[in-house]
Design a protein around this motif. Structure first.
Motif, PDB file in Angstrom:
ATOM      1  N   ARG A  26       0.842  -1.194   0.000  1.00 47.12           N
ATOM      2  CA  ARG A  26       0.000   0.000   0.000  1.00 47.12           C
ATOM      3  C   ARG A  26       0.876   1.242   0.000  1.00 47.12           C
ATOM      4  O   ARG A  26       2.093   1.158   0.221  1.00 47.12           O
ATOM      5  N   GLY A  27       0.255   2.381  -0.257  1.00 49.16           N
ATOM      6  CA  GLY A  27       0.982   3.637  -0.257  1.00 49.16           C
ATOM      7  C   GLY A  27       0.093   4.773   0.209  1.00 49.16           C
ATOM      8  O   GLY A  27      -1.136   4.713   0.097  1.00 49.16           O
ATOM      9  N   GLU A  28       0.726   5.811   0.696  1.00 43.46           N
ATOM     10  CA  GLU A  28       0.017   7.026   1.093  1.00 43.46           C
ATOM     11  C   GLU A  28       0.981   8.196   0.961  1.00 43.46           C
ATOM     12  O   GLU A  28       2.060   8.184   1.562  1.00 43.46           O
ATOM     13  N   ALA A  48       8.738   8.584 -11.989  1.00 42.40           N
ATOM     14  CA  ALA A  48       8.158   9.888 -12.351  1.00 42.40           C
ATOM     15  C   ALA A  48       6.683   9.810 -12.727  1.00 42.40           C
ATOM     16  O   ALA A  48       6.184  10.686 -13.429  1.00 42.40           O
ATOM     17  N   VAL A  49       5.980   8.800 -12.251  1.00 44.82           N
ATOM     18  CA  VAL A  49       4.569   8.617 -12.588  1.00 44.82           C
ATOM     19  C   VAL A  49       3.642   9.165 -11.501  1.00 44.82           C
ATOM     20  O   VAL A  49       2.686   9.885 -11.788  1.00 44.82           O
ATOM     21  N   ASN A  50       3.907   8.821 -10.258  1.00 43.16           N
ATOM     22  CA  ASN A  50       2.987   9.152  -9.165  1.00 43.16           C
ATOM     23  C   ASN A  50       3.118  10.625  -8.771  1.00 43.16           C
ATOM     24  O   ASN A  50       3.632  10.961  -7.702  1.00 43.16           O
ATOM     25  N   ALA A  51       2.636  11.506  -9.630  1.00 45.53           N
ATOM     26  CA  ALA A  51       2.795  12.941  -9.419  1.00 45.53           C
ATOM     27  C   ALA A  51       2.199  13.386  -8.093  1.00 45.53           C
ATOM     28  O   ALA A  51       2.769  14.228  -7.396  1.00 45.53           O
ATOM     29  N   LEU A  52       1.059  12.836  -7.728  1.00 49.31           N
ATOM     30  CA  LEU A  52       0.393  13.202  -6.476  1.00 49.31           C
ATOM     31  C   LEU A  52       0.657  12.195  -5.372  1.00 49.31           C
ATOM     32  O   LEU A  52      -0.036  12.191  -4.347  1.00 49.31           O
ATOM     33  N   GLY A  53       1.660  11.366  -5.561  1.00 47.57           N
ATOM     34  CA  GLY A  53       1.941  10.338  -4.569  1.00 47.57           C
ATOM     35  C   GLY A  53       0.934   9.213  -4.665  1.00 47.57           C
ATOM     36  O   GLY A  53       0.314   8.973  -5.707  1.00 47.57           O
TER      37      GLY A  53
END
Length: 405
Positions: A26-28, A48-53
């Motif tokens: 999971r991630g946050e 460089a994909v998860n711009a908003l985390g």
């Protein structure tokens, strides 16, 4: 004890990536947790994909609402998110300095057209086909550039280890040293359809061209009637502190390819062609089943809105400078490059794999694109506290990697 996820992965997935370093659960925000519950600061952001985390509320809400309203339609039909996103991207590509391209600029969008895809590689494929519609066979690209792994995209990528197993590749492509304006000018001819460049090379370890290079590329393309194509798949969507990195140069291209951070982790890509280039692809020339689907476009709109609403362009600029300054303070780092939160650094010796492994043990995810280079591309929402924690841990990470104490 062997990790059961590793065994299951090896037994069921093709060995195209080698064994995974971790199995994430999971991630946050800018943090992720593995299946053992260990926490990491994600300084790679899915490359460089998860711009908003991870699990950003705005992205979760946009995808949930759109999927519950209208999920997939074929390209026989249009959707409001698709049209709105195309208008937004056309405004962003030519916005002055890359800032402030929002509702006001949509009133007079720059002439051009967008083709939506599901990935960066597919955006490159669309642009490559678009260049063929000029009637010219030749493309000039840069050594060290990376544009994807499909046969067309691979033809535009210079790395021999990627290319050789799959040759012959399509197209007449000439590679020139990146940043060398004279070499570029010598390679472009009246048979050249397009000049393809990354405004900053990402896969090569974040290589920044000399000042004036993109302007020189514009001039030589104009001299020979060729298209100027910027691959902003890694640098775009706020990654470098501007909406698009080419805005720093003031140069306006003919074609831009985007993907990665555009929808914050939801698959999407875009081939954007300005002026007459926007009319080169006509019915029957190209297509896609999933490209431009309402959910992906809604996700991308949420990312653009959030970057704007949270002032992330300024945040990325300031925090990126702090990271670059802090990383360079250690003498075992010989150079730090980049803009915003796209950062590359050179080590004094070829130990980047050891450094990446040591960083992982310390709870930080980084990337080692070459034997002596480390790349960081964290979420744009990376906090000052997380950046400071990494800089504090950095000397010990190098100690661990290099066997020092």
């Amino acid at each position: 004890m062997a990790d059961p996820h590793q065994e299951r992965y090896a037994a069921s997935l093709m060995n195209t990536f080698g064994p995974p370093r971790l199995t994430l659960a999971r991630g946050e925000g800018a943090h992720v947790w593995d299946t053992d519950g260990k926490e990491y600061v994600d300084l790679l952001g899915g490359i460089a994909v998860n711009a908003l985390g991870h699990a950003h509320p705005a992205l979760v809400a946009a995808v949930t609402e759109q999927l519950s309203t209208l999920g997939h339609i074929s390209n026989f039909f249009a959707s409001e998110p698709q049209i709105t996103l195309a208008e937004r991207l056309l405004a962003l590509v030519t916005a002055d300095g890359g800032r402030g391209a929002s509702e006001a600029s949509l009133e007079t969008p720059s002439p051009g057209k967008v083709f939506f895809t599901n990935s960066g590689t597919e955006a490159v494929e669309a642009a490559f086909k678009l260049t063929r519609r000029t009637g010219r066979p030749h493309v000039v690209a840069a050594a060290g550039g990376f544009h994807g792994r499909t046969m067309g995209a691979l033809a535009l990528t210079s790395k021999e280890a990627y290319r050789t197993p799959f040759e012959p590749l399509p197209g007449d492509v000439t590679f020139v040293p990146y940043g060398d304006a004279d070499a570029l000018a010598a390679a472009v001819t009246d048979e050249t359809a397009a000049v393809l460049l990354e405004p900053i090379q990402g896969e090569a370890g974040v290589v920044v061209p000399p000042e004036g290079y993109l302007a020189a590329a514009r001039a030589v393309a104009d001299r020979h009637g060729a298209l100027l194509w910027f691959d902003e798949i890694q640098t775009g969507v706020g990654r470098t502190g501007l909406w698009l990195e080419h805005h720093r140069s003031g140069v306006v291209p003919d074609v831009v390819t985007l993907a990665k951070g555009l929808a914050g982790g939801f698959p999407i890509g875009a081939c954007i062609a300005l002026g007459a280039a926007g009319d080169l692809l006509q019915p029957g020339n190209h297509g896609t089943t999933f490209g431009g689907n309402p959910v992906a476009c809604a996700a991308a709109l949420a990312v653009l809105d959030t970057i704007e609403a949270e002032g992330l362009l300024d945040h990325v600029t300031v925090l990126g400078q702090k990271l670059r300054d802090g990383l360079l303070a250690d003498p075992r780092v010989t150079e730090v490059r980049g803009e915003g939160l796209l950062i590359g650094l050179d080590l004094a010796s070829d130990v980047s794999a050891d450094v990446a492994a040591a960083a992982l043990r310390a709870g930080f995810i980084v990337n080692n694109p070459t034997p002596h280079r480390i790349r960081l591309a964290p979420p744009l929402v990376l906090s000052e506290a997380d950046a400071a924690a990494f800089l504090e841990a950095w000397p010990a990470i190098l100690d661990d990697a290099m066997g020092e104490s």
